[in-house]
Design an enzyme around this catalytic site. Structure first.
Site: not given
Ligand code: BES
Ligand code: MN
Ligand code: ZN
Length: 500
Positions: A284, A358
């Site tokens: 990230k 997931r």
């Molecule tokens: N934990 C995150 C989702 C999230 C992001 C929650 C920001 C709250 C604030 C999750 O694991 C994630 O990183 N999801 C990605 C999925 C993508 C790579 C398909 C996302 O939402 O960007």
């Molecule tokens: Mn994630």
């Protein structure tokens, strides 16, 4: 906090704080009128001065009114509607709770009958007051040198309309306290930093909850045990971390069944417990990455809900599963393009290691099949797309069962912990096609919340299932950064209806 029912004249009532509801446009309730007259028109003068106008959610603490026995009188505005909606009532109760807790009052008195509600009775009001008092009394201080001081408030008495059952008020209040405690438990777990709240820490919390409770048993599966079950998907997430993943299984047996009779099918909760989400090799960006300690808020809400279930001794069976892991990059971490085999047998091409929620949930859901659950609700901070769609006010809901979705929607409104349904239409499923596995773990840049749920739906074919994406509702950012404890009150509303 103790409760009592009292019906004496408000003017003569001995209390540290008398709470008086005042409508906008100077409309006094019966109690307010009596206080006004006894105090030589003090209330009327306060309103004339304009310091307080009775608009909804405002309040003013008055000290020592002449002719009134109460030490303080707290005026709370209830707006200009004849009847308050539940949301308006909550606003009023939050305001009462905050004023009482920030005062030095040791006890307080509130006339329930002075508040008219549309769509709920004074038992609801008593329960919600208790919940808001508990909720508002939480502040985080675990990793601070100065601890928050406990509030002075020890008891509250309520005046209720004739015919009110003392026992029902007591139960309502106790349920409200239990709900508030469940919410606070979820907030605390969410707020704890990732170096304290690890998968093992979460497991220990569940184990502690079961101590001395015959209705609750907890078992924790180690990585070795998960490997034996074939949970290649869940284990791919923790591969890069020095923290061991944990599958926490809480079995609550509250249903009252006759000897030799079969137990009813349990309801099931499943929580995403990523105790820190760096994104893994699909790392990230740095900004606000600290907030990824909240990526276990689904798990926290499931544990908080179970704490309240135990306290309320709900007469149903519930199985709660938490999939806990830390998502880190390292030489051992899963790489984009890796293919893993889930417990269900489906192979998964991991195109993005940041779509890890997931991956842990699918194996937890497959594990849940052995309980033949009557319904399954998973709770997860799953997608940034849910934040973009809904902001913080509602949680996204997707389901393979329309009746379950409608029920949850209703529970959301009743508990003021709302959800909004997104479509789980077949047309979205092909976005998860992979050239190298049965399914890919991401569905491209569009409709992210839906494709995440589509992924989970491949693992939930054997039961009625709803998915709650709480990425926007689980915590607040900015100056008020902190976990909200949602959707504990929604889950409790649902489970309590099942128990009724
Ligand atoms: N934990 C995150 C989702 C999230 C992001 C929650 C920001 C709250 C604030 C999750 O694991 C994630 O990183 N999801 C990605 C999925 C993508 C790579 C398909 C996302 O939402 O960007
Ligand atoms: Mn994630
Ligand atoms: Zn995540």
């Amino acid at each position: 906090m103790k409760t009592a029912l009292k019906t004496s004249n408000p003017v003569r009532l001995v209390t540290d704080c008398l709470v008086i509801a005042v409508a906008a446009k100077n409309k006094f309730s019966a109690e307010a009128k009596e206080i006004d007259i006894a105090s030589g028109k003090r209330l009327a003068r306060v309103l004339e001065n304009g310091d307080f106008d009775g608009s909804l959610g405002t309040s003013l603490m008055l000290q020592g009114l002449e002719g009134v026995k109460a030490k303080r009188v707290l005026l709370v505005g209830c707006g200009d509607k004849a009847k308050l909606s539940l949301k308006e009532a909550r606003k009023l109760l939050v305001s009462i709770a905050k004023s009482l807790l920030s005062s030095q009052a040791k006890d307080a008195h509130l006339a329930l009958a002075s508040l008219a509600l549309a769509g709920a009775d004074h038992y609801w009001l008593a329960e919600r007051l208790a919940q808001e008092l508990e909720d508002a009394s939480y502040s985080y201080s675990t990793t601070k040198s100065t601890k928050a001081k406990a509030s002075a408030l020890k008891s509250i008495s309520l005046a209720a309309p004739k015919g009110t059952s003392k026992a029902k008020i007591d139960t309502a209040f106790a349920n409200g306290v239990a709900t508030g405690r469940g919410i606070n438990c979820a907030k605390e777990l969410g707020n704890l930093p990732g170096n304290i709240c690890t998968p093992t820490y979460l497991a220990q919390q569940a184990i502690d909850l079961a101590k001395g409770n015959r209705t609750l048993t907890v078992k924790v599966l180690s990585e070795k045990q998960m490997a034996r079950l074939g949970m290649g998907s869940l284990l791919s997430v923790s591969a890069g971390s020095s923290q061991e993943a944990q599958l926490i299984v809480m079995e609550y047996k509250g249903a009252k069944v006759k000897p030799k009779a079969d137990r009813p099918a349990p309801h099931m909760l499943v929580g995403k417990g990523i105790t820190f989400d760096t994104g893994g090799i699909s790392l990230k960006a740095g900004a606000a990455m600290d907030e990824m300690k909240f990526d276990m808020c689904g798990a926290a809400s499931v544990i908080g809900t179970m704490a309240a279930v135990v306290e309320m001794a709900l007469p149903i069976d519930i199985v709660a599963i938490v999939a806990a892991a830390e998502n880190m990059p390292s030489g051992k971490a899963t790489k984009p393009g890796d293919v893993v085999t889930s417990m269900s047998g489906l192979t998964i091409e991991i195109l993005n290691t940041d779509a890890e929620g997931r991956l842990v949930l699918c194996d937890a859901l497959t594990y849940g099949e052995r309980y033949k659950p009557a319904s399954v609700i998973d709770v997860a901070t799953l997608t940034g797309a849910a934040v973009a769609t809904f902001g913080s006010h509602v949680s996204a809901m997707l389901s393979n069962d329309d009746a379950l979705a409608a029920e949850l929607s209703d529970c959301g409104s009743a508990s003021l912990d709302q959800v909004w349904q997104l479509p789980l239409h077949d047309e979205y499923q092909h976005l998860l096609d992979s050239n190298f596995a049965d399914i890919a773990n991401i569905g491209g840049p569009r409709a992210g919340t839906i494709t995440a749920a589509c992924f989970l739906s491949r693992f939930t074919k054997k039961f009625k299932w709803a998915h709650l994406d709480i990425a926007g509702s689980a915590w607040n950012s900015g100056a008020a950064k902190g976990a909200t404890g949602r959707p504990v009150s929604l889950l409790l509303e649902y489970l309590r209806r099942k128990a009724a």
